[in-house]
Design a protein around this motif. Structure first.
Motif, PDB file in Angstrom:
ATOM      1  N   ARG A  55      -1.834  36.370  60.465  1.00  0.00           N
ATOM      2  CA  ARG A  55      -1.331  35.824  59.199  1.00  0.00           C
ATOM      3  C   ARG A  55      -2.468  35.556  58.226  1.00  0.00           C
ATOM      4  N   SER A  56      -2.132  35.491  56.941  1.00  0.00           N
ATOM      5  CA  SER A  56      -3.109  35.116  55.923  1.00  0.00           C
ATOM      6  C   SER A  56      -3.373  33.632  56.025  1.00  0.00           C
ATOM      7  N   GLU A 144      -1.818  30.403  55.127  1.00  0.00           N
ATOM      8  CA  GLU A 144      -1.654  30.345  53.676  1.00  0.00           C
ATOM      9  C   GLU A 144      -0.218  29.937  53.376  1.00  0.00           C
ATOM     10  N   ALA A 145      -0.074  29.054  52.397  1.00  0.00           N
ATOM     11  CA  ALA A 145       1.275  28.617  52.015  1.00  0.00           C
ATOM     12  C   ALA A 145       2.032  29.803  51.442  1.00  0.00           C
ATOM     13  N   PRO A 146       3.301  29.960  51.808  1.00  0.00           N
ATOM     14  CA  PRO A 146       4.085  31.067  51.256  1.00  0.00           C
ATOM     15  C   PRO A 146       4.228  30.901  49.748  1.00  0.00           C
ATOM     16  N   GLN A 147       4.203  32.001  49.070  1.00  0.00           N
ATOM     17  CA  GLN A 147       4.355  31.987  47.615  1.00  0.00           C
ATOM     18  C   GLN A 147       5.798  31.673  47.263  1.00  0.00           C
ATOM     19  N   THR A 149       9.043  31.898  45.218  1.00  0.00           N
ATOM     20  CA  THR A 149       9.616  32.953  44.371  1.00  0.00           C
ATOM     21  C   THR A 149      10.563  32.302  43.389  1.00  0.00           C
TER      22      THR A 149
END
Length: 157
Positions: A55-56, A144-147, A149
């Motif tokens: 994962r990022s 990384e926190a999900p972006q 939308t």
């Protein structure tokens, strides 16, 4: 640890290594983390779940939570340990020469707290040619926190 003129200071709420007693380190770290990070141990190859982490996100020092490596610089070296082509910045890690084996190796430490992380070798991929071979037990992973939308709700006009 080698002298690093660009060495960054530890986070404000984390005392420098000399300010922590052995008892303090034992209270903060698990037994395996203590063995690796305070006594230059090595975890068994293929034992860390972080070896397969895809994962990022950011890889942090398990002792002080300083950012050390980015997921974009992680790769599968086939060595059995999480491997990176570079630290998150030049001041994130410090190095020293390790003479424990017949051939000297370059040991990698967290610049903020002095914890042993692993070793760096000159057999990595481009662009750096380096392989930071790091004990997974010395790292914490912060995804990384999900972006978010933007949702679009149709309106009746």
């Amino acid at each position: 640890m080698s002298s690093n003129p660009n060495q960054r200071s530890a986070p404000a709420d984390f005392p420098p290594p000399a300010a922590k007693s052995d008892k303090d380190w034992r209270a903060i770290l698990t037994e395996d983390q203590y063995r690796v990070m305070r006594h230059q141990g090595t975890e068994a190859a293929w034992s860390s779940a972080l070896n397969g982490e895809k994962r990022s996100g950011a890889f942090l020092c398990a002792a002080c939570q300083a950012p050390l490596f980015a997921s974009d610089d992680k790769y599968d070296s086939g060595s059995g340990w999480p491997s990176f082509t570079r630290p998150v910045d030049k001041q994130a890690v410090d190095t020293s020469v390790d003479h424990k084996l017949i051939v000297p190796r370059t040991e990698v430490h967290c610049s903020a707290c002095g914890g042993h992380l692993g070793h760096v070798f000159e057999d990595g991929p481009r662009p750096t040619g380096l392989r930071y071979c790091i004990n997974g037990v010395a790292l914490d992973f912060k995804p990384e926190a999900p972006q978010a939308t933007a949702s679009h709700t149709p309106t009746d006009d």
